[in-house]
Every structure is written in structure tokens, then in C-alpha cells.
Design a protein around this motif. Structure first.
Motif, PDB file in Angstrom:
ATOM      1  N   THR A 119      -5.630  -6.468  -3.474  1.00 45.50           N
ATOM      2  CA  THR A 119      -6.994  -5.954  -3.594  1.00 45.50           C
ATOM      3  C   THR A 119      -6.890  -4.462  -3.871  1.00 45.50           C
ATOM      4  O   THR A 119      -6.128  -3.754  -3.211  1.00 45.50           O
ATOM      5  N   TYR A 120      -7.649  -4.007  -4.870  1.00 44.23           N
ATOM      6  CA  TYR A 120      -7.509  -2.632  -5.335  1.00 44.23           C
ATOM      7  C   TYR A 120      -8.654  -1.745  -4.845  1.00 44.23           C
ATOM      8  O   TYR A 120      -9.694  -2.233  -4.387  1.00 44.23           O
ATOM      9  N   ALA A 121      -8.438  -0.440  -4.962  1.00 43.94           N
ATOM     10  CA  ALA A 121      -9.460   0.526  -4.572  1.00 43.94           C
ATOM     11  C   ALA A 121      -9.378   1.748  -5.469  1.00 43.94           C
ATOM     12  O   ALA A 121      -8.326   2.053  -6.041  1.00 43.94           O
ATOM     13  N   LEU A 122     -10.493   2.434  -5.580  1.00 44.15           N
ATOM     14  CA  LEU A 122     -10.512   3.787  -6.117  1.00 44.15           C
ATOM     15  C   LEU A 122     -10.460   4.739  -4.936  1.00 44.15           C
ATOM     16  O   LEU A 122     -11.149   4.523  -3.927  1.00 44.15           O
ATOM     17  N   GLU A 123      -9.646   5.789  -5.034  1.00 44.41           N
ATOM     18  CA  GLU A 123      -9.502   6.725  -3.927  1.00 44.41           C
ATOM     19  C   GLU A 123      -9.776   8.148  -4.391  1.00 44.41           C
ATOM     20  O   GLU A 123      -9.322   8.564  -5.454  1.00 44.41           O
ATOM     21  N   GLY A 124     -10.508   8.866  -3.561  1.00 40.38           N
ATOM     22  CA  GLY A 124     -10.743  10.283  -3.795  1.00 40.38           C
ATOM     23  C   GLY A 124     -10.329  11.079  -2.584  1.00 40.38           C
ATOM     24  O   GLY A 124     -10.586  10.680  -1.452  1.00 40.38           O
ATOM     25  N   SER A 125      -9.664  12.218  -2.821  1.00 45.06           N
ATOM     26  CA  SER A 125      -9.148  13.051  -1.737  1.00 45.06           C
ATOM     27  C   SER A 125      -9.849  14.401  -1.737  1.00 45.06           C
ATOM     28  O   SER A 125      -9.921  15.070  -2.765  1.00 45.06           O
ATOM     29  N   THR A 141      -5.503   2.604  -6.545  1.00 41.63           N
ATOM     30  CA  THR A 141      -4.480   2.295  -5.552  1.00 41.63           C
ATOM     31  C   THR A 141      -4.667   0.879  -5.012  1.00 41.63           C
ATOM     32  O   THR A 141      -5.670   0.217  -5.315  1.00 41.63           O
ATOM     33  N   ILE A 142      -3.696   0.409  -4.252  1.00 37.84           N
ATOM     34  CA  ILE A 142      -3.805  -0.909  -3.615  1.00 37.84           C
ATOM     35  C   ILE A 142      -4.412  -0.723  -2.235  1.00 37.84           C
ATOM     36  O   ILE A 142      -3.898   0.033  -1.418  1.00 37.84           O
ATOM     37  N   ALA A 143      -5.533  -1.402  -1.992  1.00 43.11           N
ATOM     38  CA  ALA A 143      -6.211  -1.302  -0.690  1.00 43.11           C
ATOM     39  C   ALA A 143      -5.466  -2.108   0.362  1.00 43.11           C
ATOM     40  O   ALA A 143      -5.315  -1.676   1.505  1.00 43.11           O
ATOM     41  N   THR A 159      -9.545  -6.355  -9.369  1.00 38.61           N
ATOM     42  CA  THR A 159      -9.323  -5.632 -10.614  1.00 38.61           C
ATOM     43  C   THR A 159      -9.025  -4.156 -10.352  1.00 38.61           C
ATOM     44  O   THR A 159      -9.829  -3.471  -9.717  1.00 38.61           O
ATOM     45  N   PRO A 160      -7.876  -3.672 -10.824  1.00 38.25           N
ATOM     46  CA  PRO A 160      -7.628  -2.232 -10.724  1.00 38.25           C
ATOM     47  C   PRO A 160      -8.506  -1.492 -11.733  1.00 38.25           C
ATOM     48  O   PRO A 160      -8.486  -1.799 -12.923  1.00 38.25           O
ATOM     49  N   VAL A 161      -9.299  -0.548 -11.263  1.00 39.14           N
ATOM     50  CA  VAL A 161     -10.228   0.180 -12.124  1.00 39.14           C
ATOM     51  C   VAL A 161      -9.601   1.510 -12.528  1.00 39.14           C
ATOM     52  O   VAL A 161      -9.223   2.312 -11.677  1.00 39.14           O
ATOM     53  N   THR A 218       0.830  -1.211   0.000  1.00 38.99           N
ATOM     54  CA  THR A 218       0.000   0.000   0.000  1.00 38.99           C
ATOM     55  C   THR A 218       0.857   1.250   0.000  1.00 38.99           C
ATOM     56  O   THR A 218       0.585   2.205  -0.733  1.00 38.99           O
ATOM     57  N   ASN A 219       1.911   1.266   0.813  1.00 37.83           N
ATOM     58  CA  ASN A 219       2.794   2.433   0.834  1.00 37.83           C
ATOM     59  C   ASN A 219       3.610   2.538  -0.449  1.00 37.83           C
ATOM     60  O   ASN A 219       3.819   3.635  -0.970  1.00 37.83           O
ATOM     61  N   ALA A 220       4.056   1.419  -0.964  1.00 43.11           N
ATOM     62  CA  ALA A 220       4.815   1.426  -2.215  1.00 43.11           C
ATOM     63  C   ALA A 220       3.979   2.009  -3.352  1.00 43.11           C
ATOM     64  O   ALA A 220       4.494   2.716  -4.229  1.00 43.11           O
ATOM     65  N   SER A 221       2.667   1.745  -3.296  1.00 44.29           N
ATOM     66  CA  SER A 221       1.791   2.195  -4.390  1.00 44.29           C
ATOM     67  C   SER A 221       1.571   3.701  -4.403  1.00 44.29           C
ATOM     68  O   SER A 221       0.916   4.218  -5.302  1.00 44.29           O
ATOM     69  N   ARG A 222       2.148   4.420  -3.415  1.00 43.41           N
ATOM     70  CA  ARG A 222       1.963   5.875  -3.340  1.00 43.41           C
ATOM     71  C   ARG A 222       3.235   6.643  -3.708  1.00 43.41           C
ATOM     72  O   ARG A 222       3.339   7.836  -3.444  1.00 43.41           O
TER      73      ARG A 222
END
Length: 500
Positions: free
Chosen positions: A296-302, A286-288, A275-277, A182-186
Motif C-alpha cells: 500500500t502506497y502513500a504520498l509523504e510530505g516533510s 513511499t510504501i505505507a 497505486t504509487p502516485v 517501509t524501511n527499505a523504501s527509504r
């Protein structure tokens, strides 16, 4: 050993929490540390402050719980994401202050990468946009601005890590240089499809590969603390970035489940499964979490401004003395007025990503007063969440109002008025959990899962307890009228952008 110690290393403070095997909280310790602002748009932390505050809070929490190292099955770490540390491999000495996720100093680097046409490829590999928010350009800045740093990095003498990685290296006495997926994916350096550091992005961002940590599952063997820190060795067995940890703490393990954390800003993550969307609405992919090698993937909004808008009412305008006053004050507002606050104090986040625009109030009348401003401020958080909600549903074909479950946490969720208005505007239930410390709980769960204290995700999800479900009660006509008014207000703010 039925206790788990969670390290929650945040932007303004470090916390440690001891959880029992039934996920109840045995002890909490917290310590703030200084923020450094050496130039406009620059935000730094002293790595030694991060380290010492972490160690002190861990010791305090153990003391408060009446426990020793022998009682702790494992440590889990969750952390402010994207904040970047570069340190000497031999001595552990940082070569520069940590550059915090909020820092904007690499805007020119990002602008050039975009101008050179790299963003589509970078986004395809990382799920991110090119922005100073992420770690990769921060590393390059440190190497370019600290005398001799780039040469030392090329010789393999320097290491890079996000805060979790830096803490792990210190906790293990320099034996383990690792992070989780998860941290690597940022970082803008990690390929979320292969689950490895990308083949070409380190070269593009000029980050030597020898600096990069090993990437592991979020629940894994991350080594053991040196005995001198806590009176005995303790295994480190879980790591996740703070928003992903909150997703885990909220037990959002099923595709379609969504959590929204309301702090200074707001971060919403939607579990999209294996599935990464790809987002067409400027959300991040991002990776959840990663368990047993499976991502497991996620969509993220900030959202940049949530709780800080209430702080503005208190500290900037002086119309409240305590945040808790805002809901009752909003309840007294004139229902005939339609006042909208677009709180773009530092620009707009997802799904707009415009850092140049600034906030505005719309619909003011001679009768507009503190109650109407409180109403507009709390509603602004709900409207912004609606924008994320709508973007996520548009991006993810499997999403529908019937399948998405929204679980909320963070300081603002204490306001019943705000949570009810959120349910009304989303036209969907909003669930507030019994345990609000979901970020620390997520870190504890990952560590406890590996240590055998906590069950697999499906059974852990059964332990999630609802404190209150807010059900929509607003008429469709009122909802549509209010959402249309918000859309016009945002359009007005975006139209004010005249560039830099």
C-alpha cells in the motif's frame, strides 16, 4: 500471551511500550542517548548506545508491567528512518558511528548524481528525490572513508541496515538480517514498484549487494530474540519506519486517509492505496505498509520545523517558559495585525525542498509583541500543513476535501488553539485520537497481527477512538486572506535565496 512489546527507537531516545490485547498501555520506559556532531551538518549516533538503550527500556517496561518473556506474544519495532549502520557480519561490531537521517555530509555526492542526470530515473524507481536524507549515499560514504571498509564489503564481510535491521540482527544473535518494505523504501536502493532491491541502483550508489538485508512484509516472522536478553525467547513479528508506523497506529488503512505527526518537525502521509502516485509537487512516493505481499502506497510530505519553532520561542526568545503557554498567549494577540513567521531555520522542506533559505518574520508593527509572535509561530505549522495538503490534493486525482480525513498525533496536538486553526485553514475536520502514542501502537499492531493478538486492519480500524474533532469555523474570506498572506511570505523567503 495477550501482551505485545513495542520498541520505538527514535532520534534522541529509545522507548519500549507494553500493549494489552485491547491496545491499552500496560507500561512505558524511555531512555535518552547522546547525539554526536563531529562537523557542521553532521549528526551521528553510537550504535552501541542505540542497542543498550533499547535493551534497557525493554527490560524496564517488562518490569513495570510485572511481566516476563513468556507473557509477550511478539515484539514490534519502529525506528528513526534512513539512519545508517554498517557492521561486521562476524562480530556485530559497527565499523563507524551510525549516520543519522538529519546528516548532510553526502550533499556533494548527491549534487554530482543530479548533475550527471540520474535523478529522474532514481525518482521513477524509488519514489524519492536524490538527497543526503536517504540511506544509500550514507553507506557509500562509510565504505569510502573507513580504511579497508570497501574491500571488506566487497568480500561480503560487512552488512548494512537501517536501525530496525541493526536491532533485529542484535536481538536474534546475528541469525536474521532483514528489514521491512517501509524501511527499505527509504534507502534510494529499493524499487517500490517491484518490491525488491533495484537492479541498477546499488551499482550506481556503489553499495555491494551482499550488504543488503532480506526485505519482508511489515507484519511477518522476523525470528526470535536470544533467551538471555529478556529471560526467554520472544518472537519479533512486526517492523515499520516511524512515520509509517504512525499511519498504521492511526488506522489510516483506506485510500484518502491522511495522518500528520507533529514533533520536532512534521510528517504527513496520505494513503493512496495500491497505486504509487507520482508527485508533481516535490512530495515523496513511499510504501505505507506491506501486508501479505501486497504493498500500500502513500504520498509523504516533510516539514522540517514544527515543535522546534515553539522551542525557539522558549529557548531562543525566552517569551514562554513552557510550550503549553503558547496557545493561551496566541489567543491574546491583536486581531488587527497580520504577522507571518516562515520558520525556515534549516531551509524549507516539502513542497519547496530548498535547504539554503532561512527564516523570516513579515508584517511586524510597533505593537507586535510576544502574543503576536506566539500566534505567528503556531500558525506557521498550520500553514505548512496546508501547503502539504494542497500538494497532495493536486497530486492525487481521487483526492477532494470531502474524501481526505486528517488524523493528527504528536506533542503539538495537545494545543487546542493550534488544532482549531489547522481545521480552519484546511477547511476540513481534524481528528485527534484517544491514544497519542500512535507510532509505538503501529509497531505493536503489526507484531500482534502476525501473532494473532490483534484483528485484521478493518476490525482494528474499528478500535480507533476519537478524543476530539476540530471543525472549521473560519469564514471563507478570512481563510483566503490569511492563505494569500502566507503565500506572499513564502515567496519573499524563496526570493532571498542567493545560492551557496
Amino acid at each position: 500471551m495477550s501482551f505485545v512489546l513495542a520498541i520505538d527507537q527514535g532520534t534522541t531516545s529509545s522507548r519500549a511500550m507494553v500493549f494489552r490485547s485491547d491496545i491499552s498501555i500496560a507500561a512505558v520506559a524511555q531512555q535518552e542517548f547522546p547525539q554526536h556532531f563531529p562537523a557542521s551538518g553532521w549528526v551521528e549516533h553510537e550504535p552501541e548506545d542505540i542497542w543498550t538503550s533499547t535493551v534497557m527500556t525493554c527490560r524496564d517496561a517488562l518490569d513495570k508491567a510485572g511481566l516476563t518473556a513468556k507473557d509477550i506474544a511478539a515484539i514490534g519495532i519502529t525506528n528513526q528512518r534512513e539512519t545508517t549502520v554498517v557492521w561486521d557480519r562476524a562480530t556485530g561490531q559497527a565499523v563507524h558511528r551510525a549516520i543519522v537521517w538529519q546528516d548532510r555530509r553526502t550533499a556533494d555526492i548527491c549534487a554530482k548524481l543530479k548533475a550527471d542526470g540520474h535523478e529522474p530515473d532514481v525518482s521513477a524507481r524509488t519514489g524519492l528525490i536524490i538527497d543526503p536524507y536517504f540511506s544509500g549515499t550514507k553507506v557509500a560514504w562509510i565504505l569510502d572513508h573507513v580504511p579497508g571498509a570497501r574491500e571488506r564489503a566487497e568480500r561480503g564481510e560487512l552488512l548494512f541496515g537501517t536501525v530496525d535491521c541493526y536491532l533485529l540482527w542484535r536481538l536474534t544473535g546475528g541469525k536474521v538480517h532483514a528489514t521491512d518494505a517501509t524501511n527499505a523504501s527509504r534507502t534510494l536502493l529499493f524499487n517500490i514498484h517491484t518490491g525488491q532491491w533495484d537492479d541498477s541502483l546499488p551499482e550506481l550508489l556503489r553499495v555491494p549487494r551482499s550488504m543488503l538485508p532480506e526485505v519482508k512484509d511489515s507484519s511477518a516472522d522476523f525470528g526470535t530474540t536470544t533467551p538471555d536478553l529478556f529471560g526467554g525467547p520472544i518472537k519479533v513479528a512486526g517492523i515499520a519506519g516511524d512515520q509509517q508506523a504512525a499511519t498504521i497506529g492511526q488506522a489510516c488503512f483506506t485510500p484518502g486517509m491522511m495522518k500528520s505527526t507533529y514533533g520536532t518537525g512534521c510528517f504527513a502521509l496520505l494513503n493512496t492505496g495500491a497505486t504509487p502516485v507520482k508527485s508533481n509537487n516535490k512530495l515523496l512516493t513511499t510504501i505505507a505498509y506491506q501486508l501479505n505481499g501486497v504493498r500500500t502506497y502513500a504520498l509523504e510530505g516533510s516539514i522540517f520545523v514544527a515543535g522546534s519553532a515553539v522551542q525557539w520561542l522558549r529557548d531562543g526568545l525566552g517569551i514562554i517558559k513552557h510550550a503549553a503557554e503558547t496557545g493561551p498567549l496566541a489567543d491574546k494577540s491583536d486581531s488587527m495585525q497580520s504577522v507571518y513567521l516562515v520558520p525556515a531555520f534549516v531551509g524549507l522542506g516539502a513542497p519547496y525542498w530548498n535547504p539554503r533559505v532561512r527564516g523570516a518574520l513579515f508584517g511586524l508593527t510597533r505593537n507586535t509583541g510576544p502574543a503576536e509572535l506566539a500566534h505567528a509561530t503556531l500558525e506557521s505549522v498550520c500553514y505548512q500543513t496546508y501547503d502539504l495538503w494542497a500538494a497532495m490534493r493536486a497530486d492525487w486525482p481521487d483526492a477532494s476535501a470531502a474524501t481526505i480525513v486528517l488524523r493528527v498525533d504528536g506533542g503539538m496536538t495537545a494545543s487546542d488553539w493550534t488544532m482549531q486553526r489547522l481545521a480552519d485553514l484546511l477547511d476540513a475536520p481534524v481528528d485527534r485520537p484517544m491514544i497519542q502514542e500512535t507510532t509505538a501502537l503501529g509497531a505493536a499492531y503489526l507484531a500482534g497481527l502476525h501473532a494473532g493478538v490483534y484483528p485484521d486492519p478493518e476490525k482494528f480500524a474499528d478500535n480507533w477512538r476519537l478524543e476530539h474533532r476540530f471543525r472549521p469555523a473560519m469564514s471563507a474570506a478570512t481563510r483566503q486572506r490569511k492563505l494569500a498572506g502566507w503565500a506572499r511570505a513564502v515567496k519573499g523567503v524563496l526570493a532571498s535565496d542567493e545560492g551557496e
